[in-house]
Write a protein that holds these residues in place. Structure first.
Motif, mmCIF file in Angstrom:
data_model
loop_
_atom_site.group_PDB
_atom_site.id
_atom_site.type_symbol
_atom_site.label_atom_id
_atom_site.label_comp_id
_atom_site.label_asym_id
_atom_site.label_seq_id
_atom_site.Cartn_x
_atom_site.Cartn_y
_atom_site.Cartn_z
ATOM 1 N N ARG A 1 0.840 -1.194 0.000
ATOM 2 C CA ARG A 1 0.000 0.000 0.000
ATOM 3 C C ARG A 1 0.881 1.251 0.000
ATOM 4 O O ARG A 1 0.690 2.175 -0.797
ATOM 5 C CB ARG A 1 -0.906 -0.008 1.233
ATOM 6 N N LEU A 2 1.879 1.255 0.897
ATOM 7 C CA LEU A 2 2.770 2.415 0.990
ATOM 8 C C LEU A 2 3.478 2.689 -0.334
ATOM 9 O O LEU A 2 3.646 3.837 -0.737
ATOM 10 C CB LEU A 2 3.815 2.181 2.095
ATOM 11 N N HIS A 3 3.857 1.610 -1.006
ATOM 12 C CA HIS A 3 4.522 1.806 -2.296
ATOM 13 C C HIS A 3 3.555 2.368 -3.319
ATOM 14 O O HIS A 3 3.917 3.226 -4.128
ATOM 15 C CB HIS A 3 5.141 0.506 -2.795
ATOM 16 N N GLY A 4 2.326 1.898 -3.251
ATOM 17 C CA GLY A 4 1.302 2.404 -4.154
ATOM 18 C C GLY A 4 1.091 3.902 -3.976
ATOM 19 O O GLY A 4 0.901 4.634 -4.961
ATOM 20 N N PRO B 1 -1.035 -4.439 -13.658
ATOM 21 C CA PRO B 1 -2.489 -4.362 -13.448
ATOM 22 C C PRO B 1 -2.935 -3.031 -12.833
ATOM 23 O O PRO B 1 -3.941 -2.456 -13.257
ATOM 24 C CB PRO B 1 -2.757 -5.520 -12.496
ATOM 25 N N ASP B 2 -2.151 -2.521 -11.859
ATOM 26 C CA ASP B 2 -2.558 -1.273 -11.208
ATOM 27 C C ASP B 2 -2.477 -0.088 -12.167
ATOM 28 O O ASP B 2 -3.314 0.816 -12.122
ATOM 29 C CB ASP B 2 -1.719 -1.018 -9.943
ATOM 30 N N VAL B 3 -1.475 -0.109 -13.052
ATOM 31 C CA VAL B 3 -1.359 0.956 -14.050
ATOM 32 C C VAL B 3 -2.523 0.872 -15.038
ATOM 33 O O VAL B 3 -3.095 1.884 -15.426
ATOM 34 C CB VAL B 3 -0.009 0.855 -14.808
ATOM 35 N N GLN B 4 -2.873 -0.346 -15.409
ATOM 36 C CA GLN B 4 -3.984 -0.535 -16.346
ATOM 37 C C GLN B 4 -5.256 0.103 -15.802
ATOM 38 O O GLN B 4 -6.029 0.736 -16.520
ATOM 39 C CB GLN B 4 -4.211 -2.029 -16.616
#
Lengths: 241, 241
Positions: free
Chosen positions: A130-133, B183-186
């Motif tokens: 999460r922190l990296h996100g 996936p998160d970038v998508q």
DNA sequence: CTGTTTTTTGACCGTGCGTCAAAAAGAATT
DNA sequence: AATTCTTTTTGACGCACGGTCAAAAAACAG
């Protein structure tokens, strides 16, 4: 929270920073695979058990290193985005921040690349992911805001989405770092300074999207000098002609 | 060489291919770290000792997988480069080959990224490193030849070196794959088809170098249809409008 | 059928991640 | 100051896995 608890918490944070400092050094030297936690424990003068009070796995530790670097990078990006100038000049300031960061952390992208592997990612703790996100989000948003503004003022054609432009800049930056850092490629393509390759490619992508003013229409060397003088006085790597 | 030796050699090659097939499947499923050689031995129905008659380490095996894929990719590039058309159309055919390959090997870039780590590279055998260098060289030369030709016929400005253009195309391709596959970038950037992102970015870089004819000056959808019909009839993923 | 060479095997070794019972340090109480 | 309770730290240990090699099996030769 009692005074004691505050002190404890601070000491814990200091110890975590100490661990991360040494771990980063060893990670850069040996790579993830050969990063040895017994050696790390010896280096920080704590037992291995203590390491595991901070990080729940080797991957978790590595992700923490990456996140700390990403925070620093995002800080530089935000500083850069405050540069006063036309939209493309501001985006150039972001590119400048990239270089500044790359020079401070020559090997950041090697670490960042590990995070792209799914099997790596899933071994890190939820909280650290999460922190990296959060830091990744800051990086993207800071950059994207400039592309959005560029469309608003008419410097960047509206026919494409701002996120596509931002994404292409992230892609060229990451890709350029990866290819230009390869010793064999440096020989093959006659590269002296990998940093120049990254900046040149960023310029080409901006030109490719028709981001005004184009390279040929503006004195970006002057912009660079302004960026250095006004935002990154520590950037001694930029040679002023 | 006796008849028996010829047969032995063929059987050895077949077994090596069998090992690589299974190893590739497990590598894609589990990643390098979790690729288990005991499991691989069981899958191919040979002992672990036999695996080590073919590969001198896990890294060596992984490099062999990457090299096999790189050869296939270089083959597609060479096919693409034979496309008859203007220089930028031919470069587009290379981009087309990229896509064709990416669709056949969704996860090639994950494997390729491992090779960028020095600690990985130095654990593979000299011979396998050499073989990989050969394929990497084919990829680069095939692409670069088109850029060189483009300058010769005046489609691409001569003010920059052809290798810089080629390098930027490799960078945008690799970088786009990496970012667009996340996936998160998508989700963040609303990407439906990562392949489209790669091609779009390649186009922007070409436009950025002023490679004629520019996107706006030519019907590249028609070029795409020609490429498919004449060079890659198996490319069913290209939707014809 | 027997001796020799080649091929294959899987038990074994070392390494290194992660655990946890026990020891040490620190806080609280008498 | 001594004792008890709590928190913190430790490092020996379990275990999984990459890599090895003596021995077994198979192939071959006479």
């Amino acid at each position: 929270m009692s005074v004691t608890q505050v002190r404890k918490e601070r000491e814990r944070a200091e110890r975590e920073a100490l661990i991360l400092d040494h771990a980063q050094r060893l990670l850069v030297r040996d790579g993830f695979q050969d990063l040895n936690l017994d050696e790390l424990a010896a280096a920080v003068e704590y037992s291995k058990g203590t390491l595991y009070l901070h990080f729940e796995s080797k991957e978790d530790l590595t992700l923490a290193i990456a996140t700390r670097a990403a925070r620093e990078r995002a800080d530089l990006f935000e500083r850069a985005s405050r540069f006063q100038g036309r939209s493309r000049e501001r985006m150039r300031a972001i590119g400048f921040a990239c270089c500044q960061f790359a020079i401070m952390h020559r090997d950041y992208f090697n670490v960042e690349m590990m995070l792209k592997s799914a099997s790596f990612w899933e071994k890190a703790s939820l909280e650290r992911r999460r922190l990296h996100g959060v830091q990744a989000g800051r990086l993207f948003q800071t950059t994207n805001a400039i592309a959005v503004e560029a469309q608003a003022v008419g410097d960047l054609p509206r026919e494409h989405r701002a996120v596509d432009v931002t994404l292409s800049l992230f892609a060229i930056t990451m890709g350029s770092h990866i290819v230009a850092m390869q010793p064999d490629v440096q020989l093959l393509a006659g590269i002296e300074d990998p940093i120049c390759v990254v900046r040149q490619n960023q310029d080409r992508v901006c030109d490719g999207w028709g981001w005004k003013p184009l390279l040929a229409e503006w004195d970006y060397a002057a912009t660079d000098r302004r960026i250095r003088d006004e935002v990154f006085p520590e950037a001694t790597w930029l040679k002023t002609p």
